[in-house]
Design an enzyme around this catalytic site. Structure first.
Site, PDB file in Angstrom:
ATOM      1  CE  LYS A  71      47.251  -0.020 -12.558  1.00 29.68           C
ATOM      2  NZ  LYS A  71      46.600  -1.334 -12.755  1.00 29.68           N
ATOM      3  CB  THR A  73      45.315   0.183 -22.189  1.00 28.52           C
ATOM      4  OG1 THR A  73      43.969  -0.145 -21.857  1.00 28.52           O
ATOM      5  CG2 THR A  73      45.403   0.451 -23.680  1.00 28.52           C
ATOM      6  CE  LYS A 105      39.720  -1.541 -12.613  1.00 23.93           C
ATOM      7  NZ  LYS A 105      40.112  -2.408 -13.723  1.00 23.93           N
ATOM      8  CB  ALA A 273      45.809  -3.182  -5.798  1.00 26.96           C
ATOM      9  CG  PHE A 381      42.512  10.109 -23.377  1.00 28.33           C
ATOM     10  CD1 PHE A 381      41.189   9.721 -23.231  1.00 28.33           C
ATOM     11  CD2 PHE A 381      43.471   9.444 -22.625  1.00 28.33           C
ATOM     12  CE1 PHE A 381      40.828   8.705 -22.371  1.00 28.33           C
ATOM     13  CE2 PHE A 381      43.129   8.423 -21.750  1.00 28.33           C
ATOM     14  CZ  PHE A 381      41.792   8.048 -21.623  1.00 28.33           C
ATOM     15  CD1 TRP A 409      42.250   2.470 -25.985  1.00 29.44           C
ATOM     16  CD2 TRP A 409      41.952   4.003 -27.586  1.00 29.44           C
ATOM     17  NE1 TRP A 409      40.904   2.518 -26.270  1.00 29.44           N
ATOM     18  CE2 TRP A 409      40.691   3.446 -27.249  1.00 29.44           C
ATOM     19  CE3 TRP A 409      42.011   4.992 -28.578  1.00 29.44           C
ATOM     20  CZ2 TRP A 409      39.501   3.854 -27.861  1.00 29.44           C
ATOM     21  CZ3 TRP A 409      40.833   5.404 -29.190  1.00 29.44           C
ATOM     22  CH2 TRP A 409      39.594   4.833 -28.829  1.00 29.44           C
TER      23      TRP A 409
END
Length: 556
Positions: A71, A73, A105, A273, A381, A409
């Site tokens: 998210k 990224t 994370k 969150a 990906f 990415w």
């Protein structure tokens, strides 16, 4: 491809004054922290109030899985993409917490060729905002204990001190403690505990305050304890609000950095969150809207948590009107939601993608409930096949939403040109008819039930009489108009992290409620969620070190 930290380290960063100049921020409004990061003065930001707002775009996602969603990224990649197609765009992100950086994370500065930099600084200490918040929070803790020790003039019931301590680290051993042991000179022993700094009410206050005056007012409103007659004791009663504001006077000013492509990014505030409201600061977002034509911001975890709180808490409190939403999904994560094990995600499985799309579909439906037009970004990906991507696009088309493949990415802004063009059209379309999920006048329990039933698709909310009675007392005390902030696992629509996809027929157990009177919301703690996380069996900290050249390795 090189690691994230190697890519970030190889970037050619521009002086922060050059980045600021691009959005009209003069040198004398900057408070530099080295060459590549700076704070923007509150006085300058106040001078922008007469300007019109740009378009506000929220980036959210499906429920997170170990397969990855990207998210942040995507937020960075979309911001870069908008600038690439000639739109004046600013990115607004949250600051990373040290807890996840050293836990499981990792960092929160994007990845690959879609990052904000300097990556090491952003992930480790940055401009010291989290330290200031931690210090202000624990100063209040010390003043409570000190007041009780020196006679307790306010008649605080020591059994009803509700203010816990915080630290910016995952440490399960501190969740429940006994403090003031060791004899008369150390005070009166009582139970206490620690939360992680991102769950601090002061973090929420900093992110919702509009200026220093508002900040001090909110800090003074914090309820720290109750007397025997159940009347509240506030930070203002302890005369703590002034000193706390002093500690936060620089932290409240937004931080400016840049992306790998030298585009401006505000990174300010960092509530989680899953246990807090999951949005960057109102000051950063409002300022960006005055300085740019498009503002791309993100909200933590999946749309059931981050987007809901962005809409129902941040936008409600700050008077923001989002123009479009981007829902990030990956083929890998959808396959995992469709029942595929992590080690098998590399093999093509179109049926599993289709099965997993139920999670994406529910998020699309939920965003529509807020009247905000949405588009899906398929974060690409390399192992994704054409058939799998097409399955996602066909599913979204069936719900009247477009899905766009994004390869930021690997390619940076070049990989988000199509997404940026479509998002710009969506934001300019005038289709947004934003409205929060519930009205202020609904009861506190009614608000919890609205979220549980309409967003999580639960059948019921389970709450003991003690919880229900507490909510009624707060309503009687004048807090019934506040929104609610759900603290719940991020991995599922339910409170069971193992229930992937789009579960129905479940209940949401609320085990505890906390009043954040200064921040302006009520926290409902659901299921087994912890406000102080623990470290995994093998934490990331085990692999972070300095190499022989004195450079950081292992940070991601």
């Amino acid at each position: 491809m090189a690691s994230d930290i190697d890519i970030a380290r190889a970037a050619k960063l521009k002086p922060i004054q050059d980045i600021a100049a691009r959005i009209g921020v003069p040198d004398d409004a900057l408070i530099p922290y080295g060459r590549t990061k700076a704070k923007i003065s509150g006085e300058f930001l106040k001078s922008l109030e007469h300007r019109p707002d740009g378009k506000l775009i929220l980036v959210t996602a499906i429920n997170p899985t170990p397969a990855g969603e990207g998210k942040t990224t995507t937020t960075v990649g979309l911001g870069d993409g908008l600038n690439r197609i000639g739109r004046k765009a600013v990115i607004c992100l949250r600051e990373p917490s040290l807890g996840p950086c050293f836990g499981m994370k990792g960092g929160a500065a994007g990845g690959g060729k879609a990052q904000v930099v300097p990556m090491e600084d952003i992930n480790l200490h940055f401009t010291g905002d989290f330290h200031a918040i931690t210090s202000a929070h624990n100063l209040l803790s010390a003043l409570i204990e000190n007041h009780i020790y020196w006679g307790n003039e306010l008649e605080i019931d020591q059994r009803r001190v509700v203010w816990r301590r915080v630290m910016d680290m995952n440490d399960r051993a501190l969740r429940q403690i006994v403090c003031s042991l060791g004899g008369v000179s150390n005070g009166f022993p009582r139970e206490g505990g620690f939360d992680i700094t991102v769950a601090s009410e002061i973090m929420a206050i900093l992110c919702l305050a509009t200026d220093l005056t508002d900040l001090q007012q909110r800090l003074g409103d914090i309820i720290v304890a109750y007397r025997r007659d159940r009347t509240a004791v506030t930070a203002r009663d302890l005369q703590a609000d002034g000193a706390m504001t002093v500690l936060l006077k620089e932290a409240i000013q937004p931080n400016l950095v840049q992306t790998l492509e030298n585009n401006p990014a505000f990174i300010h505030g960092g509530p989680f969150a899953n246990i807090a409201h999951g949005c960057n600061s109102v000051m950063a977002t409002r300022s960006a809207l005055k300085l740019a034509d498009y503002v791309v911001t993100e909200a933590g975890f999946g749309a059931d948590l981050g987007a809901e709180k962005f809409f129902d808490i941040k936008c409600r409190k700050a008077g923001l009107h989002p123009d479009a939403a981007v829902i990030v999904a990956t083929v890998r994560a959808l396959k995992m939601n469709g029942g595929v094990a992590k080690e098998d995600l590399g093999a093509e499985n179109v049926q599993a993608v289709k099965n997993g799309c139920v999670n994406l579909g529910r998020h699309i439906e939920n965003i529509k409930q807020f009247g905000v037009p949405a588009i899906v970004a398929i974060n690409h990906f390399t192992a994704d096949t054409g058939a799998e991507v097409e399955a996602v696009k066909e599913f979204c088309a069936g719900l009247g939403v477009e899905a766009v493949l994004a390869s930021h990415w690997a390619e940076g802004s070049e990989g988000t040109v199509e997404l940026a063009e479509k998002v710009a059209v969506l934001a300019e379309s005038g289709m947004a008819q934003f409205a929060p999920l519930y009205e202020d006048g609904l009861s506190l329990l009614g608000k919890i039930e609205a979220i549980a039933k309409r967003i999580y698709r639960a059948d019921d909310v389970l709450a003991d009489n003690s919880v229900r009675d507490q909510l009624r007392r707060w309503e009687a005390d004048g807090f019934g108009h506040l929104p609610v902030c759900m603290a719940k696992t991020q991995y599922s629509f339910s409170t069971d992290p193992s229930r992937l996809g789009a579960p129905n027929g479940h209940s949401v157990p609320v085990r505890e409620v906390r009043l954040s009177a200064g921040a302006g919301f009520v926290v409902a703690i659901c299921g087994e969620i912890m406000t102080m996380p623990g470290l995994p069996r093998v934490p990331s900290a085990n692999h972070i070190k300095l190499n022989d050249q004195g450079m950081i390795e292992g940070l991601f």
